[in-house]
Design a protein around this motif. Sequence first.
Motif, PDB file in Angstrom:
ATOM      1  N   VAL A 191       0.817  -1.211   0.000  1.00 21.40           N
ATOM      2  CA  VAL A 191       0.000   0.000   0.000  1.00 21.40           C
ATOM      3  C   VAL A 191       0.849   1.259   0.000  1.00 21.40           C
ATOM      4  O   VAL A 191       0.574   2.205  -0.741  1.00 21.40           O
ATOM      5  N   ASN A 192       1.885   1.275   0.821  1.00 23.09           N
ATOM      6  CA  ASN A 192       2.706   2.484   0.914  1.00 23.09           C
ATOM      7  C   ASN A 192       3.394   2.795  -0.407  1.00 23.09           C
ATOM      8  O   ASN A 192       3.439   3.956  -0.834  1.00 23.09           O
ATOM      9  N   ALA A 224     -11.312   2.074   3.213  1.00 26.19           N
ATOM     10  CA  ALA A 224     -11.285   1.248   1.993  1.00 26.19           C
ATOM     11  C   ALA A 224     -10.044   0.367   1.959  1.00 26.19           C
ATOM     12  O   ALA A 224     -10.086  -0.762   1.463  1.00 26.19           O
ATOM     13  N   ILE A 225      -8.928   0.878   2.476  1.00 20.14           N
ATOM     14  CA  ILE A 225      -7.689   0.100   2.521  1.00 20.14           C
ATOM     15  C   ILE A 225      -7.775  -0.960   3.611  1.00 20.14           C
ATOM     16  O   ILE A 225      -7.444  -2.121   3.400  1.00 20.14           O
ATOM     17  N   ARG A 226      -8.220  -0.569   4.783  1.00 23.17           N
ATOM     18  CA  ARG A 226      -8.295  -1.511   5.903  1.00 23.17           C
ATOM     19  C   ARG A 226      -9.223  -2.668   5.580  1.00 23.17           C
ATOM     20  O   ARG A 226      -8.940  -3.827   5.906  1.00 23.17           O
ATOM     21  N   GLU A 227     -10.349  -2.387   4.925  1.00 21.31           N
ATOM     22  CA  GLU A 227     -11.347  -3.428   4.676  1.00 21.31           C
ATOM     23  C   GLU A 227     -10.961  -4.344   3.524  1.00 21.31           C
ATOM     24  O   GLU A 227     -11.197  -5.568   3.591  1.00 21.31           O
ATOM     25  N   HIS A 228     -10.360  -3.793   2.461  1.00 18.22           N
ATOM     26  CA  HIS A 228     -10.203  -4.572   1.234  1.00 18.22           C
ATOM     27  C   HIS A 228      -8.766  -4.875   0.830  1.00 18.22           C
ATOM     28  O   HIS A 228      -8.545  -5.652  -0.101  1.00 18.22           O
ATOM     29  N   VAL A 229      -7.793  -4.281   1.536  1.00 14.78           N
ATOM     30  CA  VAL A 229      -6.392  -4.489   1.136  1.00 14.78           C
ATOM     31  C   VAL A 229      -5.558  -5.005   2.302  1.00 14.78           C
ATOM     32  O   VAL A 229      -4.840  -5.992   2.161  1.00 14.78           O
ATOM     33  N   ALA A 230      -5.608  -4.333   3.443  1.00 12.69           N
ATOM     34  CA  ALA A 230      -4.764  -4.695   4.576  1.00 12.69           C
ATOM     35  C   ALA A 230      -5.064  -6.115   5.036  1.00 12.69           C
ATOM     36  O   ALA A 230      -6.207  -6.567   5.020  1.00 12.69           O
ATOM     37  N   VAL A 231      -3.992  -6.803   5.427  1.00 14.28           N
ATOM     38  CA  VAL A 231      -4.145  -8.182   5.880  1.00 14.28           C
ATOM     39  C   VAL A 231      -4.636  -8.199   7.316  1.00 14.28           C
ATOM     40  O   VAL A 231      -4.170  -7.426   8.141  1.00 14.28           O
TER      41      VAL A 231
END
Length: 231
Positions: A191-192, A224-231
């Motif tokens: 992500v970063n 949106a990142i926490r729900e769909h990308v972050a492990v």
Amino acid sequence: MAPLLSVDGIDTYYGQSQALHDVSLSVDEGEVVTVLGRNGAGKTTTLRSIVGIAPPRHGRIEYGGEDIVGMSTHDIIQRGIGYVPEDRQVWSTLTVAENLEVPAGRGGDWTLEDAYDLFPTLDDLREARAGTLSGGEQQMLVIARGLLGGTDLLLLDEPSEGLAPQIVSDVRDAIVDLKDDLTILLVEQNVNLALDVADRVFVLANGEVVHQSRADDLDADDPAIREHVAV
């Protein structure tokens, strides 16, 4: 002004299993657009659909205003789309120089020296067999190879995957260097890195676009990142 690449409502299947559902995205000339999502979200399938490896069953893909759905992968690449798959497919028995000379022979604005300037490590490894390179060196090689032969749009699939932090930094620097001269569609889980280099971001989940925004409107803590990308 029309986008350089427009993906409009594509549905892509593997056999009877639907991998993409009504996916739409666009890339303007000179942009870096990132597609984020977890494994299995449809990121790689999106790139494979664009280059004709997994052509969509429905929807439209236009490059430079031309509908490229149904064209062979070879014809799509010839129109100026470079594709760097995630599995680092080097020609292992050829040298670094030979890996680069093959696409360079098709012409285009990028020269061999440009490729070596972008990745000086490859300059030192010109005579090394590609199969003997480290994972990071192979990643540099396939990115450099993807630039050659008249590429205007570069599709990068997970270029930082499995690389040491210093090599990830080198890849990030290379993408930043390329931004002035090339249009890039980048698939990433880092992500970063993605937010650092991108102008716009699309997030995929279960084969659907669930979020799109300017990159500078997002950070790693965004819902949106926490729900769909972050492990």
